[in-house]
Design a protein around this motif. Structure first.
Motif, PDB file in Angstrom:
ATOM      1  N   GLY A 105       0.773  -1.234   0.000  1.00  0.00           N
ATOM      2  CA  GLY A 105       0.000   0.000   0.000  1.00  0.00           C
ATOM      3  C   GLY A 105       0.801   1.279   0.000  1.00  0.00           C
ATOM      4  N   VAL A 106       2.103   1.189  -0.213  1.00  0.00           N
ATOM      5  CA  VAL A 106       2.928   2.393  -0.257  1.00  0.00           C
ATOM      6  C   VAL A 106       2.805   3.040  -1.637  1.00  0.00           C
ATOM      7  N   GLU A 107       2.588   4.345  -1.669  1.00  0.00           N
ATOM      8  CA  GLU A 107       2.564   5.068  -2.939  1.00  0.00           C
ATOM      9  C   GLU A 107       3.997   5.288  -3.405  1.00  0.00           C
ATOM     10  N   VAL A 108       4.324   4.774  -4.566  1.00  0.00           N
ATOM     11  CA  VAL A 108       5.657   4.968  -5.134  1.00  0.00           C
ATOM     12  C   VAL A 108       5.608   6.144  -6.101  1.00  0.00           C
ATOM     13  N   VAL A 109       6.436   7.137  -5.835  1.00  0.00           N
ATOM     14  CA  VAL A 109       6.552   8.299  -6.711  1.00  0.00           C
ATOM     15  C   VAL A 109       7.924   8.244  -7.374  1.00  0.00           C
ATOM     16  N   VAL A 110       7.943   8.032  -8.669  1.00  0.00           N
ATOM     17  CA  VAL A 110       9.211   8.054  -9.401  1.00  0.00           C
ATOM     18  C   VAL A 110       9.640   9.506  -9.554  1.00  0.00           C
ATOM     19  N   ALA A 111      10.891   9.793  -9.208  1.00  0.00           N
ATOM     20  CA  ALA A 111      11.423  11.154  -9.305  1.00  0.00           C
ATOM     21  C   ALA A 111      12.788  11.077  -9.973  1.00  0.00           C
ATOM     22  N   THR A 112      12.878  11.566 -11.193  1.00  0.00           N
ATOM     23  CA  THR A 112      14.062  11.355 -12.012  1.00  0.00           C
ATOM     24  C   THR A 112      14.524  12.626 -12.707  1.00  0.00           C
ATOM     25  N   ILE A 141       7.676  12.413 -11.270  1.00  0.00           N
ATOM     26  CA  ILE A 141       8.333  13.721 -11.235  1.00  0.00           C
ATOM     27  C   ILE A 141       9.532  13.613 -12.158  1.00  0.00           C
ATOM     28  N   SER A 142       9.556  14.416 -13.205  1.00  0.00           N
ATOM     29  CA  SER A 142      10.606  14.279 -14.212  1.00  0.00           C
ATOM     30  C   SER A 142      11.390  15.572 -14.378  1.00  0.00           C
ATOM     31  N   ALA A 143      12.482  15.459 -15.148  1.00  0.00           N
ATOM     32  CA  ALA A 143      13.361  16.597 -15.425  1.00  0.00           C
ATOM     33  C   ALA A 143      13.788  17.298 -14.141  1.00  0.00           C
ATOM     34  N   GLY A 144      14.162  16.494 -13.142  1.00  0.00           N
ATOM     35  CA  GLY A 144      14.705  17.042 -11.911  1.00  0.00           C
ATOM     36  C   GLY A 144      13.736  17.832 -11.061  1.00  0.00           C
ATOM     37  N   GLY A 145      12.434  17.657 -11.313  1.00  0.00           N
ATOM     38  CA  GLY A 145      11.424  18.389 -10.554  1.00  0.00           C
ATOM     39  C   GLY A 145      10.703  19.438 -11.372  1.00  0.00           C
ATOM     40  N   SER A 146      11.000  19.505 -12.665  1.00  0.00           N
ATOM     41  CA  SER A 146      10.370  20.506 -13.523  1.00  0.00           C
ATOM     42  C   SER A 146       8.942  20.158 -13.896  1.00  0.00           C
ATOM     43  N   GLN A 147       8.628  18.866 -13.873  1.00  0.00           N
ATOM     44  CA  GLN A 147       7.317  18.454 -14.365  1.00  0.00           C
ATOM     45  C   GLN A 147       6.755  17.293 -13.548  1.00  0.00           C
ATOM     46  N   LEU A 148       5.448  17.318 -13.362  1.00  0.00           N
ATOM     47  CA  LEU A 148       4.717  16.234 -12.705  1.00  0.00           C
ATOM     48  C   LEU A 148       3.693  15.708 -13.696  1.00  0.00           C
ATOM     49  N   ASN A 155      12.986  21.653  -7.877  1.00  0.00           N
ATOM     50  CA  ASN A 155      13.652  20.466  -7.348  1.00  0.00           C
ATOM     51  C   ASN A 155      12.596  19.387  -7.135  1.00  0.00           C
ATOM     52  N   LYS A 156      13.032  18.183  -6.906  1.00  0.00           N
ATOM     53  CA  LYS A 156      12.102  17.061  -6.772  1.00  0.00           C
ATOM     54  C   LYS A 156      11.188  17.219  -5.556  1.00  0.00           C
ATOM     55  N   TRP A 157      11.729  17.739  -4.456  1.00  0.00           N
ATOM     56  CA  TRP A 157      10.933  17.868  -3.242  1.00  0.00           C
ATOM     57  C   TRP A 157       9.794  18.872  -3.418  1.00  0.00           C
ATOM     58  N   THR A 158      10.083  20.009  -4.021  1.00  0.00           N
ATOM     59  CA  THR A 158       9.054  21.025  -4.235  1.00  0.00           C
ATOM     60  C   THR A 158       7.899  20.458  -5.049  1.00  0.00           C
ATOM     61  N   MET A 159       8.224  19.707  -6.100  1.00  0.00           N
ATOM     62  CA  MET A 159       7.167  19.122  -6.922  1.00  0.00           C
ATOM     63  C   MET A 159       6.437  18.009  -6.173  1.00  0.00           C
ATOM     64  N   LEU A 160       7.158  17.260  -5.359  1.00  0.00           N
ATOM     65  CA  LEU A 160       6.507  16.216  -4.560  1.00  0.00           C
ATOM     66  C   LEU A 160       5.465  16.821  -3.632  1.00  0.00           C
TER      67      LEU A 160
END
Length: 291
Positions: free
Chosen positions: A39-46, A67-74, A213-218
Protein backbone atom coordinates in the motif's frame (compact mmCIF):
# COMPACT_ATOMS: atom_id res chain seq x y z
CA UNK A 1 -3.58 -2.30 3.84
CA UNK A 2 -0.33 -0.42 4.46
CA UNK A 3 1.46 -2.14 7.35
CA UNK A 4 4.63 -0.18 6.80
CA UNK A 5 5.97 2.88 8.57
CA UNK A 6 5.92 4.72 5.25
CA UNK A 7 3.07 6.10 3.14
CA UNK A 8 5.25 7.26 0.24
CA UNK A 9 8.48 6.05 -1.33
CA UNK A 10 10.25 8.58 -3.56
CA UNK A 11 12.29 6.59 -6.06
CA UNK A 12 15.15 7.81 -8.23
CA UNK A 13 16.02 5.86 -11.40
CA UNK A 14 19.59 6.23 -12.71
CA UNK A 15 22.17 5.14 -10.17
CA UNK A 16 19.44 3.86 -7.83
CA UNK A 17 16.85 1.49 -9.29
CA UNK A 18 18.77 1.06 -12.56
CA UNK A 19 22.16 -0.60 -12.95
CA UNK A 20 24.99 0.92 -14.99
CA UNK A 21 23.48 -0.51 -18.16
CA UNK A 22 20.14 1.15 -17.50
CA UNK A 23 18.28 -2.07 -16.65
CA UNK A 24 16.10 -3.08 -13.69
CA UNK A 25 17.19 -6.35 -12.08
CA UNK A 26 14.65 -9.03 -11.15
CA UNK A 27 15.62 -8.55 -7.51
CA UNK A 28 14.90 -4.82 -7.64
CA UNK A 29 11.62 -5.31 -9.47
CA UNK A 30 10.45 -7.90 -6.94
CA UNK A 31 11.32 -5.63 -4.02
CA UNK A 32 9.42 -2.77 -5.64
CA UNK A 33 6.39 -5.00 -6.15
CA UNK A 34 6.40 -5.99 -2.47
CA UNK A 35 6.53 -2.35 -1.38
CA UNK A 36 3.57 -1.48 -3.61
CA UNK A 37 1.66 -4.56 -2.46
CA UNK A 38 1.82 -3.16 1.07
CA UNK A 39 0.00 0.00 0.00
CA UNK A 40 2.93 2.39 -0.26
CA UNK A 41 2.56 5.07 -2.94
CA UNK A 42 5.66 4.97 -5.13
CA UNK A 43 6.55 8.30 -6.71
CA UNK A 44 9.21 8.05 -9.40
CA UNK A 45 11.42 11.15 -9.31
CA UNK A 46 14.06 11.36 -12.01
CA UNK A 47 16.30 13.74 -13.88
CA UNK A 48 15.07 12.26 -17.15
CA UNK A 49 12.16 13.80 -19.00
CA UNK A 50 9.02 11.67 -19.25
CA UNK A 51 9.79 10.43 -22.77
CA UNK A 52 13.22 9.24 -21.60
CA UNK A 53 11.61 7.45 -18.64
CA UNK A 54 8.57 5.91 -20.32
CA UNK A 55 10.08 2.52 -21.15
CA UNK A 56 11.33 2.15 -17.58
CA UNK A 57 7.94 3.05 -16.12
CA UNK A 58 6.41 0.37 -18.33
CA UNK A 59 9.03 -2.18 -17.26
CA UNK A 60 8.30 -1.63 -13.57
CA UNK A 61 4.53 -1.45 -14.15
CA UNK A 62 4.36 2.02 -12.63
CA UNK A 63 0.84 3.42 -12.37
CA UNK A 64 1.52 6.39 -10.12
CA UNK A 65 2.80 9.87 -10.81
CA UNK A 66 6.23 10.70 -12.16
CA UNK A 67 8.33 13.72 -11.23
CA UNK A 68 10.61 14.28 -14.21
CA UNK A 69 13.36 16.60 -15.43
CA UNK A 70 14.70 17.04 -11.91
CA UNK A 71 11.42 18.39 -10.55
CA UNK A 72 10.37 20.51 -13.52
CA UNK A 73 7.32 18.45 -14.37
CA UNK A 74 4.72 16.23 -12.70
CA UNK A 75 2.82 13.78 -14.90
CA UNK A 76 0.63 10.74 -14.55
CA UNK A 77 2.02 7.43 -15.81
CA UNK A 78 0.64 8.16 -19.28
CA UNK A 79 2.61 11.39 -19.51
CA UNK A 80 -0.32 13.76 -19.02
CA UNK A 81 1.01 16.91 -17.38
CA UNK A 82 -0.32 17.73 -13.91
CA UNK A 83 2.09 20.55 -13.02
CA UNK A 84 5.20 22.15 -14.46
CA UNK A 85 7.85 24.77 -13.67
CA UNK A 86 9.71 26.11 -16.68
CA UNK A 87 12.77 28.31 -17.12
CA UNK A 88 12.36 32.02 -17.77
CA UNK A 89 12.97 32.92 -21.41
CA UNK A 90 15.67 35.44 -20.49
CA UNK A 91 17.59 32.76 -18.56
CA UNK A 92 17.31 30.29 -21.44
CA UNK A 93 18.60 32.93 -23.84
CA UNK A 94 21.53 33.85 -21.60
CA UNK A 95 22.63 30.26 -21.01
CA UNK A 96 22.16 29.26 -24.64
CA UNK A 97 24.22 32.14 -25.97
CA UNK A 98 27.06 31.35 -23.55
CA UNK A 99 27.03 27.63 -24.43
CA UNK A 100 26.96 28.29 -28.18
CA UNK A 101 29.63 30.99 -27.87
CA UNK A 102 31.89 28.39 -26.24
CA UNK A 103 31.47 25.97 -29.14
CA UNK A 104 28.76 23.60 -27.91
CA UNK A 105 25.15 22.81 -28.68
CA UNK A 106 22.58 24.17 -26.25
CA UNK A 107 19.98 21.52 -25.40
CA UNK A 108 16.56 22.94 -24.59
CA UNK A 109 14.21 20.39 -23.04
CA UNK A 110 10.64 21.26 -23.97
CA UNK A 111 7.24 20.56 -22.49
CA UNK A 112 6.25 17.89 -25.00
CA UNK A 113 2.57 18.34 -24.13
CA UNK A 114 2.64 21.78 -25.77
CA UNK A 115 5.48 21.40 -28.29
CA UNK A 116 6.06 19.16 -31.30
CA UNK A 117 9.46 17.95 -30.09
CA UNK A 118 11.12 16.93 -26.85
CA UNK A 119 14.25 19.02 -27.46
CA UNK A 120 15.31 22.06 -29.42
CA UNK A 121 19.04 22.01 -30.20
CA UNK A 122 20.61 25.42 -30.71
CA UNK A 123 23.88 26.11 -32.54
CA UNK A 124 25.87 24.63 -35.40
CA UNK A 125 28.54 22.78 -33.40
CA UNK A 126 28.74 19.02 -33.75
CA UNK A 127 26.42 17.24 -31.34
CA UNK A 128 28.32 15.38 -28.63
CA UNK A 129 28.37 11.62 -29.25
CA UNK A 130 26.75 10.97 -25.86
CA UNK A 131 23.81 13.18 -26.84
CA UNK A 132 23.52 11.46 -30.22
CA UNK A 133 23.45 8.05 -28.53
CA UNK A 134 20.91 9.23 -25.94
CA UNK A 135 18.49 10.75 -28.44
CA UNK A 136 18.72 7.78 -30.79
CA UNK A 137 18.39 5.08 -28.13
CA UNK A 138 15.37 6.76 -26.53
CA UNK A 139 13.74 7.79 -29.83
CA UNK A 140 13.70 11.43 -28.78
CA UNK A 141 12.25 13.95 -31.21
CA UNK A 142 14.38 17.04 -31.82
CA UNK A 143 14.28 20.32 -33.73
CA UNK A 144 17.58 21.91 -34.72
CA UNK A 145 18.03 25.68 -35.08
CA UNK A 146 21.06 27.92 -35.45
CA UNK A 147 20.12 30.65 -32.97
CA UNK A 148 17.99 30.98 -29.88
CA UNK A 149 15.71 33.42 -31.70
CA UNK A 150 14.67 30.57 -34.02
CA UNK A 151 13.30 28.45 -31.16
CA UNK A 152 9.65 27.73 -32.08
CA UNK A 153 8.61 27.44 -28.42
CA UNK A 154 10.72 29.87 -26.34
CA UNK A 155 8.26 29.97 -23.44
CA UNK A 156 8.05 26.20 -22.97
CA UNK A 157 11.58 25.27 -21.87
CA UNK A 158 11.80 23.01 -18.82
CA UNK A 159 15.60 22.82 -18.72
CA UNK A 160 18.52 24.25 -20.68
CA UNK A 161 21.99 22.77 -20.76
CA UNK A 162 24.89 21.20 -22.58
CA UNK A 163 26.83 17.95 -22.80
CA UNK A 164 30.62 17.94 -23.14
CA UNK A 165 33.76 16.85 -21.35
CA UNK A 166 34.14 18.00 -17.76
CA UNK A 167 37.10 20.22 -18.65
CA UNK A 168 35.06 22.00 -21.33
CA UNK A 169 32.04 22.62 -19.12
CA UNK A 170 33.76 23.74 -15.91
CA UNK A 171 34.66 27.25 -17.19
CA UNK A 172 31.11 27.73 -18.50
CA UNK A 173 29.61 26.46 -15.24
CA UNK A 174 31.83 28.74 -13.16
CA UNK A 175 30.81 31.80 -15.15
CA UNK A 176 27.11 30.95 -15.14
CA UNK A 177 27.16 30.20 -11.42
CA UNK A 178 28.04 33.84 -10.81
CA UNK A 179 25.76 35.42 -13.41
CA UNK A 180 22.72 33.26 -12.55
CA UNK A 181 22.98 33.43 -8.76
CA UNK A 182 19.54 33.86 -7.24
CA UNK A 183 17.85 33.72 -10.65
CA UNK A 184 18.16 30.06 -11.62
CA UNK A 185 19.33 26.70 -10.33
CA UNK A 186 22.35 25.07 -11.96
CA UNK A 187 23.76 21.54 -11.75
CA UNK A 188 26.97 20.18 -13.24
CA UNK A 189 27.63 16.46 -13.01
CA UNK A 190 28.44 13.17 -14.77
CA UNK A 191 26.21 12.27 -17.70
CA UNK A 192 24.58 8.92 -18.37
CA UNK A 193 26.45 7.50 -21.37
CA UNK A 194 26.31 4.30 -23.39
CA UNK A 195 28.89 2.73 -21.07
CA UNK A 196 28.32 4.35 -17.68
CA UNK A 197 25.44 5.71 -15.63
CA UNK A 198 27.65 7.63 -13.21
CA UNK A 199 31.27 8.66 -12.93
CA UNK A 200 31.81 9.19 -16.66
CA UNK A 201 34.13 11.86 -18.06
CA UNK A 202 31.20 13.19 -20.09
CA UNK A 203 29.35 15.82 -18.09
CA UNK A 204 26.00 17.57 -18.06
CA UNK A 205 25.44 21.24 -17.42
CA UNK A 206 21.78 21.81 -16.52
CA UNK A 207 19.92 25.00 -15.64
CA UNK A 208 16.40 25.07 -14.20
CA UNK A 209 13.99 27.57 -12.73
CA UNK A 210 15.23 28.89 -9.39
CA UNK A 211 12.67 26.95 -7.30
CA UNK A 212 12.79 23.66 -9.20
CA UNK A 213 13.65 20.47 -7.35
CA UNK A 214 12.10 17.06 -6.77
CA UNK A 215 10.93 17.87 -3.24
CA UNK A 216 9.05 21.02 -4.23
CA UNK A 217 7.17 19.12 -6.92
CA UNK A 218 6.51 16.22 -4.56
CA UNK A 219 4.85 18.56 -2.05
CA UNK A 220 2.73 20.06 -4.82
CA UNK A 221 1.51 16.53 -5.47
CA UNK A 222 1.02 15.45 -1.85
CA UNK A 223 -0.03 18.75 -0.28
CA UNK A 224 -0.27 18.64 3.50
CA UNK A 225 -2.11 15.31 3.65
CA UNK A 226 1.00 13.23 4.39
CA UNK A 227 3.51 14.23 7.04
CA UNK A 228 7.16 14.33 5.98
CA UNK A 229 8.04 11.69 8.57
CA UNK A 230 5.89 9.21 6.62
CA UNK A 231 7.93 9.74 3.44
CA UNK A 232 10.96 7.60 2.58
CA UNK A 233 13.31 8.54 -0.25
CA UNK A 234 16.11 6.70 -2.02
CA UNK A 235 18.58 8.22 -4.47
CA UNK A 236 22.17 8.86 -5.43
CA UNK A 237 22.41 12.20 -7.22
CA UNK A 238 22.71 15.91 -6.60
CA UNK A 239 19.12 16.35 -7.76
CA UNK A 240 18.00 14.07 -4.91
CA UNK A 241 19.48 16.21 -2.13
CA UNK A 242 16.38 18.27 -1.30
CA UNK A 243 14.22 15.14 -1.07
CA UNK A 244 16.81 13.39 1.08
CA UNK A 245 17.01 16.39 3.40
CA UNK A 246 13.25 16.58 3.97
CA UNK A 247 12.09 12.95 3.94
CA UNK A 248 11.48 11.01 7.14
CA UNK A 249 13.99 8.40 5.95
CA UNK A 250 16.75 9.17 3.47
CA UNK A 251 18.44 6.18 1.86
CA UNK A 252 21.52 6.93 -0.23
CA UNK A 253 23.23 4.51 -2.58
CA UNK A 254 26.82 3.40 -2.03
CA UNK A 255 27.70 4.70 -5.51
CA UNK A 256 26.64 8.26 -4.63
CA UNK A 257 29.35 10.86 -4.15
CA UNK A 258 30.40 12.08 -0.71
CA UNK A 259 28.30 15.23 -0.87
CA UNK A 260 25.10 13.25 -1.42
CA UNK A 261 26.04 10.62 1.16
CA UNK A 262 26.24 13.36 3.79
CA UNK A 263 22.44 13.53 3.63
CA UNK A 264 21.89 9.82 4.29
CA UNK A 265 20.11 8.41 7.31
CA UNK A 266 21.19 5.00 6.06
CA UNK A 267 23.50 3.84 3.28
CA UNK A 268 22.33 1.23 0.75
CA UNK A 269 24.45 -1.04 -1.43
CA UNK A 270 25.75 -0.35 -4.92
CA UNK A 271 23.27 0.07 -7.77
CA UNK A 272 25.09 -2.66 -9.72
CA UNK A 273 24.63 -5.09 -6.81
CA UNK A 274 20.85 -4.80 -6.30
CA UNK A 275 21.33 -2.12 -3.66
CA UNK A 276 17.74 -0.96 -4.02
CA UNK A 277 16.36 -4.43 -3.21
CA UNK A 278 18.67 -4.70 -0.22
CA UNK A 279 17.51 -1.31 1.05
CA UNK A 280 13.85 -2.25 0.74
CA UNK A 281 14.44 -5.46 2.72
CA UNK A 282 16.40 -3.72 5.45
CA UNK A 283 14.44 -0.53 6.01
CA UNK A 284 11.11 -0.50 4.17
CA UNK A 285 9.52 -3.95 3.93
CA UNK A 286 8.23 -5.25 7.30
CA UNK A 287 9.60 -8.44 8.81
CA UNK A 288 6.43 -10.45 8.26
CA UNK A 289 6.54 -9.85 4.49
CA UNK A 290 9.98 -11.46 4.27
CA UNK A 291 8.85 -14.78 5.70
Amino acid sequence: MNKLQWDVLVLDLDGTLLCSQGAVSDQNLHALDVVRDHGVEVVVATGRCFAESKHILETINHTGVCISAGGSQLTDHHGNVIARDGVDVSIVSEVTKKVVECGHRSLLLKDASTCDAQYVLVGDAALHEASTWWFDSHEISIVEVNTFEEDPWPEHTMRVGAVASESCLIPIANELKISLEGRAKMQHWSAVTCSEAIGSSTHLLEVFGSQVNKWTMLKRHLGDVIDNVRIAAIGDGLNDVEVLQEAGLSIVMENANEHVQQHADVLAGHHDEHGFAEAMRRWIIPVESKR
